[in-house]
Design a protein around this motif. Structure first.
Motif, PDB file in Angstrom:
ATOM      1  N   LEU A  15       0.929  -1.232  -0.330  1.00 30.57           N
ATOM      2  CA  LEU A  15       0.015  -0.119  -0.213  1.00 30.57           C
ATOM      3  C   LEU A  15       0.824   1.205   0.098  1.00 30.57           C
ATOM      4  O   LEU A  15       0.619   2.267  -0.601  1.00 30.57           O
ATOM      5  CB  LEU A  15      -0.928  -0.097   1.286  1.00 30.57           C
ATOM      6  N   GLY A  16       2.096   1.375   0.557  1.00 29.83           N
ATOM      7  CA  GLY A  16       2.885   2.416   0.719  1.00 29.83           C
ATOM      8  C   GLY A  16       3.309   2.586  -0.468  1.00 29.83           C
ATOM      9  O   GLY A  16       3.303   3.879  -0.851  1.00 29.83           O
ATOM     10  N   ASN A  17       3.949   1.608  -1.281  1.00 32.75           N
ATOM     11  CA  ASN A  17       4.426   2.021  -2.855  1.00 32.75           C
ATOM     12  C   ASN A  17       3.310   2.131  -3.751  1.00 32.75           C
ATOM     13  O   ASN A  17       3.183   3.299  -4.343  1.00 32.75           O
ATOM     14  CB  ASN A  17       4.956   0.706  -3.490  1.00 32.75           C
ATOM     15  N   LEU A  18       1.994   1.811  -3.635  1.00 36.65           N
ATOM     16  CA  LEU A  18       0.954   2.301  -4.350  1.00 36.65           C
ATOM     17  C   LEU A  18       0.551   3.674  -4.195  1.00 36.65           C
ATOM     18  O   LEU A  18       0.371   4.614  -5.057  1.00 36.65           O
ATOM     19  CB  LEU A  18      -0.223   1.342  -4.209  1.00 36.65           C
ATOM     20  N   LEU A  19       0.548   4.030  -2.847  1.00 33.77           N
ATOM     21  CA  LEU A  19       0.073   5.347  -2.586  1.00 33.77           C
ATOM     22  C   LEU A  19       1.237   6.501  -2.734  1.00 33.77           C
ATOM     23  O   LEU A  19       0.983   7.654  -3.208  1.00 33.77           O
ATOM     24  CB  LEU A  19      -0.257   5.452  -0.943  1.00 33.77           C
TER      25      LEU A  19
END
Length: 114
Positions: A15-19
């Motif tokens: 999620l961190g990479n996508l956000l």
């Protein structure tokens, strides 16, 4: 219930990479939603949409490979989306990139439900 069978650290990484990617390219808005997969009740789909410039269809599969960047002038290493893909596959999940409804990019992360 929309819980996924993924270690917390791995979910944080995905999620961190996508956000991070969505926020880097968004003009003003990033939207995150989650829902049961329409045809597979054993899966949860987490969708991250941005309203940025989007990504050409020909590049969508390529940017999921390690070290490939859509824009060499923009900050980043080209590893974020590849890491998301690799981690999703560990859990028998997947990631797909498409056009967001309002323009920009849509990332659909599918993971097994609890």
């Amino acid at each position: 219930d929309q819980s996924v069978q993924v270690q917390r650290e791995d979910l944080d990484e995905m999620l961190g990479n996508l956000l991070d990617n969505a926020c880097k390219w968004a003009r003003a808005r990033v939207t995150v939603t989650s829902a049961r997969h329409a045809s597979d009740a054993g899966a949860i789909v987490i969708t991250v949409d941005d309203d940025g410039p989007g990504l050409q269809a020909s590049m969508r599969e390529r940017v999921l490979q390690r070290g490939v960047r859509a824009d060499e002038a923009a900050p980043g290493s080209g590893f974020g989306l590849a890491i998301v893909r690799d981690l999703a596959e560990v859990y028998r999940g997947s990631i797909a990139l498409d056009s967001a409804p309002g323009g920009g990019l849509r990332a659909r992360l599918m993971l097994p439900a609890c």
